[in-house]
Design an enzyme around this catalytic site. Structure first.
Site, mmCIF file in Angstrom:
data_model
loop_
_atom_site.group_PDB
_atom_site.id
_atom_site.type_symbol
_atom_site.label_atom_id
_atom_site.label_comp_id
_atom_site.label_asym_id
_atom_site.label_seq_id
_atom_site.Cartn_x
_atom_site.Cartn_y
_atom_site.Cartn_z
ATOM 1 N N ASN A 93 0.854 -1.184 0.000
ATOM 2 C CA ASN A 93 0.000 0.000 0.000
ATOM 3 C C ASN A 93 0.893 1.238 0.000
ATOM 4 O O ASN A 93 1.450 1.604 1.028
ATOM 5 C CB ASN A 93 -0.883 -0.051 1.261
ATOM 6 C CG ASN A 93 -1.731 1.193 1.445
ATOM 7 O OD1 ASN A 93 -1.844 2.014 0.533
ATOM 8 N ND2 ASN A 93 -2.328 1.335 2.614
ATOM 9 N N TRP A 94 1.000 1.860 -1.147
ATOM 10 C CA TRP A 94 1.898 3.023 -1.272
ATOM 11 C C TRP A 94 1.303 4.277 -0.617
ATOM 12 O O TRP A 94 1.969 5.285 -0.513
ATOM 13 C CB TRP A 94 2.222 3.304 -2.750
ATOM 14 C CG TRP A 94 3.097 2.273 -3.405
ATOM 15 C CD1 TRP A 94 3.603 1.131 -2.836
ATOM 16 C CD2 TRP A 94 3.602 2.297 -4.750
ATOM 17 N NE1 TRP A 94 4.372 0.442 -3.739
ATOM 18 C CE2 TRP A 94 4.392 1.150 -4.930
ATOM 19 C CE3 TRP A 94 3.453 3.177 -5.823
ATOM 20 C CZ2 TRP A 94 5.024 0.853 -6.142
ATOM 21 C CZ3 TRP A 94 4.077 2.886 -7.033
ATOM 22 C CH2 TRP A 94 4.864 1.727 -7.173
ATOM 23 N N LYS A 95 0.040 4.211 -0.245
ATOM 24 C CA LYS A 95 -0.652 5.365 0.353
ATOM 25 C C LYS A 95 -0.474 6.608 -0.539
ATOM 26 O O LYS A 95 -0.394 6.468 -1.758
ATOM 27 C CB LYS A 95 -0.169 5.602 1.786
ATOM 28 C CG LYS A 95 -0.312 4.337 2.649
ATOM 29 C CD LYS A 95 -0.150 4.568 4.116
ATOM 30 C CE LYS A 95 -0.300 3.253 4.863
ATOM 31 N NZ LYS A 95 -0.235 3.405 6.305
ATOM 32 N N HIS A 140 -9.755 1.312 5.333
ATOM 33 C CA HIS A 140 -8.470 1.532 5.997
ATOM 34 C C HIS A 140 -8.686 2.533 7.140
ATOM 35 O O HIS A 140 -9.456 3.487 6.995
ATOM 36 C CB HIS A 140 -7.443 2.072 4.994
ATOM 37 C CG HIS A 140 -6.051 2.043 5.532
ATOM 38 N ND1 HIS A 140 -5.621 2.942 6.458
ATOM 39 C CD2 HIS A 140 -5.026 1.188 5.305
ATOM 40 C CE1 HIS A 140 -4.359 2.655 6.782
ATOM 41 N NE2 HIS A 140 -3.977 1.597 6.091
ATOM 42 N N GLU A 180 -7.013 4.926 8.139
ATOM 43 C CA GLU A 180 -6.729 6.324 7.785
ATOM 44 C C GLU A 180 -7.932 6.967 7.092
ATOM 45 O O GLU A 180 -8.186 8.154 7.240
ATOM 46 C CB GLU A 180 -5.463 6.383 6.901
ATOM 47 C CG GLU A 180 -4.218 6.103 7.737
ATOM 48 C CD GLU A 180 -3.054 5.519 6.969
ATOM 49 O OE1 GLU A 180 -3.078 5.499 5.733
ATOM 50 O OE2 GLU A 180 -2.106 5.057 7.647
ATOM 51 N N GLU A 234 -5.294 -4.673 10.913
ATOM 52 C CA GLU A 234 -4.262 -3.649 11.064
ATOM 53 C C GLU A 234 -4.491 -2.868 12.357
ATOM 54 O O GLU A 234 -5.245 -1.878 12.359
ATOM 55 C CB GLU A 234 -4.320 -2.675 9.882
ATOM 56 C CG GLU A 234 -4.081 -3.320 8.540
ATOM 57 C CD GLU A 234 -3.550 -2.313 7.536
ATOM 58 O OE1 GLU A 234 -2.476 -2.551 6.999
ATOM 59 O OE2 GLU A 234 -4.206 -1.280 7.323
ATOM 60 N N GLY A 293 2.401 2.540 10.883
ATOM 61 C CA GLY A 293 3.346 3.643 10.690
ATOM 62 C C GLY A 293 4.086 4.055 11.959
ATOM 63 O O GLY A 293 4.748 5.087 11.991
ATOM 64 N N SER A 327 3.361 -1.779 10.531
ATOM 65 C CA SER A 327 4.817 -1.846 10.753
ATOM 66 C C SER A 327 5.397 -3.231 10.456
ATOM 67 O O SER A 327 6.359 -3.652 11.104
ATOM 68 C CB SER A 327 5.177 -1.393 12.169
ATOM 69 O OG SER A 327 4.815 -0.040 12.348
ATOM 70 N N GLY A 342 2.726 -1.034 4.356
ATOM 71 C CA GLY A 342 2.740 0.394 4.048
ATOM 72 C C GLY A 342 4.155 0.874 3.794
ATOM 73 O O GLY A 342 4.724 0.661 2.713
ATOM 74 N N GLY A 343 4.767 1.490 4.809
ATOM 75 C CA GLY A 343 6.088 2.114 4.673
ATOM 76 C C GLY A 343 7.122 1.237 3.977
ATOM 77 O O GLY A 343 7.835 1.703 3.078
HETATM 78 P P1 PGA Z 1 2.664 0.500 7.732
HETATM 79 O O1 PGA Z 1 1.189 0.655 7.111
HETATM 80 O O2 PGA Z 1 3.225 -0.788 7.184
HETATM 81 O O3 PGA Z 1 3.404 1.712 7.252
HETATM 82 O O4 PGA Z 1 2.513 0.445 9.213
HETATM 83 C C1 PGA Z 1 0.359 -0.448 6.892
HETATM 84 C C2 PGA Z 1 -0.959 0.034 6.333
HETATM 85 O O5 PGA Z 1 -1.482 1.033 6.836
HETATM 86 O O6 PGA Z 1 -1.513 -0.550 5.367
#
Ligand code: PGA
Length: 257
Positions: free
Chosen positions: A9-11, A99, A101, A171, A177, A217, A238-239
């Site tokens: 997930n590149w966000k 998600h 977010e 998640e 993050g 993470s 994500g990251g």
């Molecule tokens: P993260 O994000 O790996 O940066 O913690 C995961 C996500 O929100 O899909």
């Protein structure tokens, strides 16, 4: 046995040039056996770069592109929305829905999420439905109850023939993050509870085959331990998906269970 999936997930990251470089780097370093019918990979870039990534991966078997969201509406006067139908016409296979977010920054309600799930499925896109508790809920030891309620509200209204097309991503919000990942015991406990609830509602066969991802993470160092849990079927990354070398290490950490 469930199908394994690693989804990056590149966000809201990358420019056109960076997206180009990142996907090229990932493709260049993929090795035989990294992907298979039982072990799939998806890149989930920002909307403007979906077509770019799709064109690069479309001839690679078991490699897919997802979207980070879709509209709860079919089509029409909804400025800024992107419909599941549009995504399907590009060739998108998966769509993240719910998600944390988006629940937080866009006030997405369970009703909206269930409409998005329907839109995705009606257009033959597989929802990656996200659930996750905050730290307060975890510390009050109400995490399992909370997650199951999110699933009942957003997903378990689906009939059998539709639930089998969905994927769940657990998640924990406190791990997204933050660099603070769930322990493998915490992940396994929750994943087993989710699988158990799927089996209770839809039967043991659907429960056994269901893909349940961990996200929060997850990185090149901790992925192998998380993926070794019997009920963890891969990750929503994500990251660490923004670094080709790390993302490839995560792909290679998936055991052939
Ligand atoms: P993260 O994000 O790996 O940066 O913690 C995961 C996500 O929100 O899909």
């Amino acid at each position: 046995m469930s199908i394994k999936l690693i989804a990056g997930n590149w966000k809201m990251n990358t420019s056109l040039e960076e997206a180009n470089q990142l996907i090229d780097e990932i493709i260049k370093n993929l090795e035989d056996g990294d992907l298979s019918a039982e072990k799939k990979v998806a890149i989930i870039p920002p909307f403007p770069f979906i077509d770019l990534v799709l064109n690069k991966i479309k001839t690679i078997p078991n490699f897919y592109v997802g979207a980070q969201d879709c509209s709860p509406f079919d089509n029409g006067a909804y400025t800024g929305d992107v419909s599941a139908k549009m995504l399907k016409s590009l060739g998108v296979e998966y769509c993240i829905i719910g998600h944390s977010e988006r629940r937080l920054h866009h006030q997405e309600t369970n009703l909206t999420l269930s409409e998005k799930v329907e839109q995705a499925l009606n257009n033959d896109i597989r929802p990656i439905f996200c659930c996750g508790e905050n730290l307060e809920i975890r510390e009050a030891n109400q995490h399992i109850e909370f997650i199951l309620k999110q699933l009942y509200d957003g997903l378990f209204f689906l009939p059998k023939e539709k639930i089998v097309k969905t994927i769940i991503a657990y998640e924990p919000i406190w791990a997204i993050g933050t660099g603070k990942t769930a322990t493998s015991q915490q992940a396994q406990e929750m994943h087993a509870a989710i699988r158990n609830e799927i089996s209770k509602n839809y039967g043991a066969e659907i429960g056994t085959y269901f893909t349940i991802l961990y996200g929060g993470s997850c990185n090149a160092k901790n992925a192998a331990e998380l993926f070794a849990c019997p009920d963890v079927d891969g990750g929503l990354i994500g990251g660490a998906s923004l670094n080709a070398a790390d993302f490839l290490k995560i792909i290679k950490s998936l055991p052939k269970k």
